[in-house]
Enzyme design. Structure first.
Site, PDB file in Angstrom:
ATOM      1  N   GLY A 649     -75.509   5.671   0.929  1.00 24.47           N
ATOM      2  CA  GLY A 649     -75.961   5.273   2.265  1.00 24.47           C
ATOM      3  C   GLY A 649     -77.459   5.357   2.353  1.00 24.47           C
ATOM      4  O   GLY A 649     -78.114   5.975   1.504  1.00 24.47           O
ATOM      5  N   LYS A 655     -82.435   8.043   1.637  1.00 25.36           N
ATOM      6  CA  LYS A 655     -81.152   7.662   1.067  1.00 25.36           C
ATOM      7  C   LYS A 655     -80.195   8.844   0.978  1.00 25.36           C
ATOM      8  O   LYS A 655     -80.616   9.993   0.926  1.00 25.36           O
ATOM      9  CB  LYS A 655     -81.373   7.092  -0.332  1.00 25.36           C
ATOM     10  CG  LYS A 655     -82.110   5.775  -0.303  1.00 25.36           C
ATOM     11  CD  LYS A 655     -82.294   5.214  -1.702  1.00 25.36           C
ATOM     12  CE  LYS A 655     -82.871   3.804  -1.615  1.00 25.36           C
ATOM     13  NZ  LYS A 655     -83.223   3.284  -2.936  1.00 25.36           N
ATOM     14  N   ASP A 766     -77.803  10.835  18.898  1.00 23.86           N
ATOM     15  CA  ASP A 766     -77.510   9.640  18.121  1.00 23.86           C
ATOM     16  C   ASP A 766     -76.026   9.556  17.796  1.00 23.86           C
ATOM     17  O   ASP A 766     -75.638   9.366  16.644  1.00 23.86           O
ATOM     18  CB  ASP A 766     -78.371   9.618  16.848  1.00 23.86           C
ATOM     19  CG  ASP A 766     -78.555   8.192  16.318  1.00 23.86           C
ATOM     20  OD1 ASP A 766     -78.266   7.232  17.067  1.00 23.86           O
ATOM     21  OD2 ASP A 766     -78.980   8.054  15.157  1.00 23.86           O
TER      22      ASP A 766
END
Ligand SMILES: *[C@@H]1O[C@H](CO)[C@@H](O)[C@H](O)[C@H]1NC(C)=O
Ligand SMILES: *[C@@H]1O[C@H](CO)[C@@H](O)[C@H](O)[C@H]1NC(C)=O
Length: 965
Positions: A649, A655, A766
């Site tokens: 991801g 990363k 988030d």
């Protein structure tokens, strides 16, 4: 007969064993008493030290400094290893008995200005001592030469006392010394240098910091002080009485980052080799008698602050290096015989903020072109010979041309005013109105009246000079607040105000630290706050460095002398009276001992940085519960050198790689890319935050790596990927209605934990399907706390922040008001619920899922008329029990006003109700899965919380959760 004999002997045997047993118990009792106590010599020594204080801390009474909790005393194996007592108002003198604590590692008595007299030579007997911190006390007389015996000493802080006499040459023997600070005393004589017989400071090969400013040192700066064996970073010798010239051997120490020689009587030219010191950031040579050409600083590309003012340099043109130093923010070149015209483009380097060229011989026309530095705030050319000014670039910040020909004819242009006054200096804003505090109390930025702990921060090195820029002060507020919070000090807020440059060229800033949940700090709080400030090696501020904090006296809440500490002597007396009493007493002693041990442990935890190893400057090792610190090599190996097949991801931060630890555990390694790296301290704060949250519905942090310039977080690996992947069909997992209800419940529980049980409470900021991960059993865990915000700033339950989050999930109210509350997460969670039933992304083909559902809804029909929107893979053929209530809940969560939205714990309850409608027992299965997860969770009134969560909750500092019900 035989029988009675046997009985008889058994009886005797029993009598004997009983006596033996009593005797044994007595021995055990004695051992317990002895073992529990501080080694008696040390207890006696500490008591003698306490007798030297005219008012010792309230808790310093009772029989045993290690057994009961004496403020600021820490013991290891019943030896006193740490005395940390800053700012507690002890007065009197420091008794020589201090030398009889042979195991002492840390001694910090800072900020006790009425603790004075001379420094006992016996400190030299503390052979294990690492930190000697006596900042801001009233010590006078000479520095005892015996201090040179302290082979393990790393920090020597004697600054801001009244010490006089010379620097003992023996201090050259401090072979472990890292930080040497005698700033602001009355030390005289020369800097001692070794001569083969006597030691000297040139022998300090491990010392990075030499801080000698504000004394009466004289003689020359010895050339022998500098040699290639040194690691010196700071040489701070300002405001002394040094004479002679600056030695050219300076260039043997390329590690030098800051040199302050200003305010002395140095003569002769600046050595031409100075520009080989390319690590140098701050260079202050002002206010000396230096002669010869203006030094050539070409190539010193790290320089940010240069002050060469007020010397006797030869007449010269504007130096060409001035416009070639890429980091320069500040050039002070007042009264330096600079002549000629001002070259075009002089002000064009981007970080440039201040150019001080007052009292020189500059002439011609001053032109400021449009390419000037955007940060430029002040150009001072007062008292030169400039005939004309052309402002081609519409420069609108301060420029001073008073006392130049261009201003001599009664011009009333702005630039002709000699600057009279600073704009109003910074002061932490608040939006409180109509609150009057009782006298002596002050109003915190969060509008509470209390007694702040206050003082002045002195910064002796600056990297910037735009003192109007509030960013710098906000950085200070934030850093102080978060550092104290990590130390578990109950702080409401930090205010700073009235910054100004004082006569020594130190930046002075007033600081106030406000208590939270009470009007006054107690003595324990003060010790924690003051020991943060007294340990100046924690270089946490971004813009100004090398600080000293000098507090005002503070009268804390006095902790009543503890009546809990038992009088052991009385116990010993009582023990003579009979077996029962003895047993009871032994029980008591063991009980008290366990309690005391517990307390001692707590105490240890409250000094998380007590044993910080200062030789690593990037900050201390974070205090972690259960998270590991990985080396770069380990993680490189476990991810197969961050190979592409392991790359699972990416995001704005960098990363994510899959990896397998040596013990076989699968992990996900989140590797920050360079431009998204935080400062070491923010990174540390984040880790510390993460390690404090543990819940089975939150992705667990396994460890971190802060090594070789890398910042990586290591999480548990969840094999089934993100909820988004499952909903999109990418992962091949089909989620039926019941699984979706479980996922909703799991995520809601994780979030509810963050809002109500984490300490401090956390707003995730988030929440989205990409941040919900699925484990083996398709249970959900909330991931990625990268944007998370602890809600500590404000008891009204909101903080003002820069808006962050993901479009489509973002709470419109938060977006408009920038007021973050936990209700913003509730909004995002509502969007997530809609996503769970539709499998659509929140914004797909320009359609916003919230609006789509709202406009399609028809409550009179089955499934609310949403058949078209519902994800077909749910299996419409089955009845979706509880579907309508699920939609109702989602729409409540995306309510326009935060106040109308439910709290996450209400959401959890409603999902549980819906599950019951769907025939699922939300608690039974959780309990069983929790057991199979093997963590320490258990069920409490239908909610699953880990042990630690409950501990955190019960031990919580009263904070913003008071209003969250
Ligand atoms: C500085 O040194 C000079 C001689 O080197 C001496 O006369 C003077 O008194 C000293 N000043 C101070 C303040 O110590
Ligand atoms: C300053 O030093 C640089 C590099 O050492 C050199 O190229 C330059 O000529 C020097 N400038 C003056 C004015 O001496």
């Amino acid at each position: 007969m035989e029988h009675s004999l046997i009985i008889d002997s058994i009886w005797h045997l029993r009598q004997m064993t009983q006596k033996c047993w009593i005797f044994l118990l007595f021995i055990v009792f004695c051992v317990v008493i002895v073992a529990e106590n501080t080694v008696s010599d040390e207890a006696a020594a500490l008591k003698a030290v306490a007798d030297g204080f005219q008012n010792k801390p309230g808790s310093w009474n009772g029989f045993d400094p290690c057994g009961s909790v004496w403020l600021g005393i820490k013991c290891t194996n019943y030896h006193i290893t740490s005395i940390i007592l800053p700012s507690v108002g002890v007065t009197g003198t420091l008794a020589g008995d201090i030398g009889n604590l042979p195991e002492l590692l840390f001694l910090d008595l800072s900020y006790n200005p009425d603790l004075g007299g001379s420094l006992p030579a016996s400190i030299g007997k503390l052979h294990k001592l690492k930190n000697l911190i006596l900042l801001g006390c009233g010590f006078s007389g000479q520095i005892p030469p015996e201090l040179g015996n302290l082979q393990h000493l790393t920090i020597l802080d004697l600054n801001y006392n009244k010490l006089s006499g010379p620097i003992p040459p023996s201090l050259g023997n401090l072979s472990s010394l890292y930080w040497f600070d005698i700033t602001e005393n009355e030390i005289s004589g020369t800097i001692p240098i070794s001569d083969g017989i006597n030691p000297g400071l040139d022998m300090l090969r491990r010392t990075e910091h030499f801080h000698f400013g504000g004394n009466k040192l004289s003689g020359n700066i010895p050339p022998e002080l500098f040699h290639s064996g040194m690691v010196m970073e700071h040489l701070i010798c300002n405001n002394n009485n040094f004479t002679g010239s600056i030695p050219s051997t300076l260039n043997l120490v390329p590690s030098l980052e800051a040199l302050r020689l200003d305010g002395n009587k140095l003569t002769g030219p600046v050595p031409t080799t100075i520009n080989s010191l390319t690590s140098m950031k701050e260079l202050y040579l002002s206010n000396n008698l230096l002669t010869g050409p203006l030094p050539n600083l070409t190539g010193m590309n790290a320089l940010d602050y240069v002050d060469l003012s007020n010397n006797s340099f030869d007449v010269s043109d504007v130096p060409p290096w001035f416009s070639s130093l890429p980091s320069l923010t500040t050039l002070l070149l007042e009264h330096s015989q600079v002549q000629g015209g001002i070259p075009a483009g002089l002000f064009s380097f981007s970080p440039l903020q201040t150019v001080q060229l007052k009292n020189n011989l500059l002439n011609g026309t001053l032109e400021i072109d449009s390419g000037y530095s955007t940060q430029l705030r002040l150009v001072d050319l007062q008292t030169n010979d400039i005939a004309d000014f052309r402002n081609n670039g519409n420069y609108n910040k301060t420029i001073i041309l008073a006392d130049n020909p261009v201003c001599r004819h009664g011009s009333n242009e702005n630039y002709c005013a000699a600057r009279t006054k600073n704009n109003s200096p910074y002061s932490t804003p608040n939006s409180c109105s109509g609150i009057d505090c009782p006298s002596e109390q002050a109003l915190s930025p969060n509008c509470f009246c209390s007694y702040p702990y206050e003082g002045i921060l002195y910064f002796r090195l600056l990297t910037v000079s735009n003192f109007q820029n509030s960013t710098y002060y906000q950085d200070l507020e934030k850093k102080i607040l978060s550092t104290l919070q990590v130390r578990k000090v109950p702080v409401d807020s930090v205010a700073v105000h009235d910054p100004f440059m004082d006569a020594s060229n130190y930046l002075e800033i007033s600081v106030e630290v406000f208590p939270s949940g009470k009007a006054k700090f107690d003595q324990g709080d003060i010790v924690l706050i003051a020991s943060f400030f007294s340990n100046q090696t924690s270089d946490i501020f971004d813009y100004f460095t090398l600080y000293n904090f000098i507090p005002k006296p503070y009268i804390p809440i006095l902790e009543g002398s503890s009546s809990k500490s038992s009088n052991t002597a009385a116990i010993v007396g009582a023990s003579a009276g009979g077996v029962v009493a003895l047993l009871v007493i032994i029980g008591l002693v063991i009980f008290v001992m366990i309690r005391k041990k517990g307390k001692a442990k707590k105490m240890e935890q409250s000094y998380p940085f007590g044993s910080w190893d200062p030789s690593k400057r990037s900050g201390s090792v974070p205090q972690l519960k259960g998270a590991r610190c990985f080396s770069f090599e380990e993680l490189k190996k476990c991810t197969d050198n961050f190979s592409e097949p392991n790359h699972i991801g990416s995001g704005g931060y960098g990363k994510v790689y899959k990896g397998t630890l040596l013990d076989g555990q699968m992990v996900a390694v989140k590797r920050a890319q360079e431009d998204s790296m935080q400062g070491g301290h923010e990174f540390k704060n984040e880790i510390e935050l993460l390690t404090r949250v543990h819940h089975r519905n939150l992705v667990n942090l396994v460890g971190f790596c802060f090594d070789q310039g890398e910042q990586m977080l290591v999480y548990e690996y969840l094999p089934n990927g993100t909820l988004r992947e499952s909903l999109s069909g990418m992962s091949g997992i089909r989620l039926d209605w019941k699984k979706r209800l479980w996922i909703a419940l799991d995520a809601a529980r994780g979030l509810s934990y963050l809002h109500f049980l984490a300490d401090p409470p956390i707003v995730h900021r988030d929440i989205k399907s990409n941040n919900i991960l699925l484990d083996n059993h398709l249970h959900a865990k909330v991931a990625d706390f990268g944007l998370s915000k602890p809600m500590t700033n404000d008891r009204k339950g909101h903080v003002t922040t820069q808006v962050k989050g993901t479009m489509g999930y973002l709470d419109p109210e938060y977006y408009m008001t920038q007021q973050l509350t936990e209700k913003s997460d509730v909004y995002s969670f509502g969007v997530l619920l809609l996503e769970l039933i539709t499998a659509r992304k929140p914004i797909e083909r320009n359609k916003y899922i919230v609006r789509e559902v709202k406009s399609a809804i028809d409550k009179k029909t089955e499934l609310y008329g949403l058949e078209q929107l519902v994800d077909s893979t749910i299996g419409l053929s089955n009845t979706l029990a509880g579907f309508n209530r699920f939609v109702d809940l989602a729409l409540m969560c995306v309510g326009e006003s935060g106040a109308d939205r439910p709290t996450m714990s209400e959401v959890v309850k409603e999902i549980e109700n819906i599950m019951q409608l769907a025939g699922i027992n939300p608690n039974a299965e959780s309990a069983s899965t929790s057991a199979s997860y093997g963590d320490s969770s258990f069920t409490l009134r239908g909610h699953l919380y880990s042990n630690e969560a409950l501990m955190n909750y019960s031990g919580a500092i009263p904070s913003s959760r008071s209003d969250t019900k």
